[in-house]
Structure formats: structure tokens, C-alpha cells
Design a protein around this motif. Structure first.
Motif, PDB file in Angstrom:
ATOM      1  N   UNK A   8     -81.228  26.875   5.561  1.00 52.96           N
ATOM      2  CA  UNK A   8     -82.004  27.787   4.736  1.00 52.96           C
ATOM      3  C   UNK A   8     -82.376  29.003   5.582  1.00 52.96           C
ATOM      4  N   UNK A   9     -81.804  30.171   5.288  1.00 52.22           N
ATOM      5  CA  UNK A   9     -82.041  31.325   6.152  1.00 52.22           C
ATOM      6  C   UNK A   9     -83.496  31.749   6.228  1.00 52.22           C
ATOM      7  N   UNK A  10     -84.262  31.546   5.162  1.00 51.94           N
ATOM      8  CA  UNK A  10     -85.668  31.917   5.180  1.00 51.94           C
ATOM      9  C   UNK A  10     -86.469  31.131   6.196  1.00 51.94           C
ATOM     10  N   UNK A  11     -86.067  29.910   6.438  1.00 52.82           N
ATOM     11  CA  UNK A  11     -86.745  29.070   7.441  1.00 52.82           C
ATOM     12  C   UNK A  11     -86.062  29.151   8.805  1.00 52.82           C
ATOM     13  N   UNK A  12     -84.741  29.285   8.773  1.00 52.31           N
ATOM     14  CA  UNK A  12     -83.954  29.233   9.999  1.00 52.31           C
ATOM     15  C   UNK A  12     -84.082  30.504  10.840  1.00 52.31           C
ATOM     16  N   UNK A  13     -84.057  31.668  10.216  1.00 54.59           N
ATOM     17  CA  UNK A  13     -84.068  32.922  10.979  1.00 54.59           C
ATOM     18  C   UNK A  13     -85.309  33.096  11.852  1.00 54.59           C
ATOM     19  N   UNK A  14     -86.513  32.855  11.342  1.00 53.01           N
ATOM     20  CA  UNK A  14     -87.675  32.980  12.240  1.00 53.01           C
ATOM     21  C   UNK A  14     -87.616  32.022  13.435  1.00 53.01           C
ATOM     22  N   UNK A  15     -87.142  30.808  13.194  1.00 51.98           N
ATOM     23  CA  UNK A  15     -87.039  29.836  14.290  1.00 51.98           C
ATOM     24  C   UNK A  15     -86.002  30.274  15.316  1.00 51.98           C
ATOM     25  N   UNK A  16     -84.853  30.741  14.836  1.00 52.11           N
ATOM     26  CA  UNK A  16     -83.800  31.186  15.751  1.00 52.11           C
ATOM     27  C   UNK A  16     -84.220  32.436  16.522  1.00 52.11           C
ATOM     28  N   UNK A  17     -85.040  33.279  15.905  1.00 52.24           N
ATOM     29  CA  UNK A  17     -85.533  34.464  16.604  1.00 52.24           C
ATOM     30  C   UNK A  17     -86.316  34.057  17.853  1.00 52.24           C
ATOM     31  N   UNK A  18     -87.106  33.004  17.732  1.00 50.38           N
ATOM     32  CA  UNK A  18     -87.865  32.504  18.883  1.00 50.38           C
ATOM     33  C   UNK A  18     -86.925  31.877  19.901  1.00 50.38           C
ATOM     34  N   UNK A  19     -86.040  30.998  19.435  1.00 47.55           N
ATOM     35  CA  UNK A  19     -85.141  30.280  20.348  1.00 47.55           C
ATOM     36  C   UNK A  19     -84.242  31.224  21.141  1.00 47.55           C
ATOM     37  N   UNK A  20     -83.815  32.310  20.522  1.00 44.35           N
ATOM     38  CA  UNK A  20     -82.883  33.227  21.167  1.00 44.35           C
ATOM     39  C   UNK A  20     -83.558  34.497  21.694  1.00 44.35           C
TER      40      UNK A  20
END
Length: 72
Positions: free
Chosen positions: A10-22
Motif C-alpha cells: 500500500x503506497x500510502x503506508x509504504x512510502x513514509x516508512x521507506x522514506x525513513x529507511x532510505x
């Protein structure tokens, strides 16, 4: 520097998390031509990312037909 990352979910949930991870500095998301009713019923990925992202978000609207014909 820009990187493209392909991920499933789900991009709405995934993008904020990936922003932190990367350690992203900026997220760029596109929108579509959904009207107010579709946003109300389906939710808006761009709106969710804007609300939850830990970094600035650039929201890019869809290309208009006028812009497409000018580019051709």
C-alpha cells in the motif's frame, strides 16, 4: 542525486516508512484525475503520504491535454 525504488504494498503506508529507511530528503508522488467523490470513497494515496511523510512531499498533478499537445 535521485533514486528509484520499486516495492510492493500500500503506497500510502509504504512510502513514509521507506522514506525513513532510505533516509530520503523528498518524496515525489503523482495524482490522478479522481474527483471529490472518488477521494471520499477510496481515499487518496497522495493525501495520506502528505499527512504521514517524515520528509517534504512534491505532489505532481496529471498532465493536462493542453500540456500534452504543446509538448508534441
Amino acid at each position: 542525486d535521485a533514486r528509484v525504488l520499486v516495492a510492493a504494498g500500500d503506497p500510502g503506508r509504504l512510502l513514509p516508512r521507506l522514506a525513513v529507511e532510505h533516509r530520503a530528503d523528498l518524496l515525489v508522488v503523482g495524482t490522478h484525475r479522481g474527483g471529490a467523490l472518488s477521494r471520499l470513497l477510496l481515499g487518496s494515496t497522495a493525501e495520506r503520504v502528505l499527512r504521514d511523510a517524515p520528509v517534504p512531499v512534491l505532489v505532481v498533478p496529471p498532465r493536462t491535454e493542453a500540456a500534452a499537445s504543446e509538448a508534441a
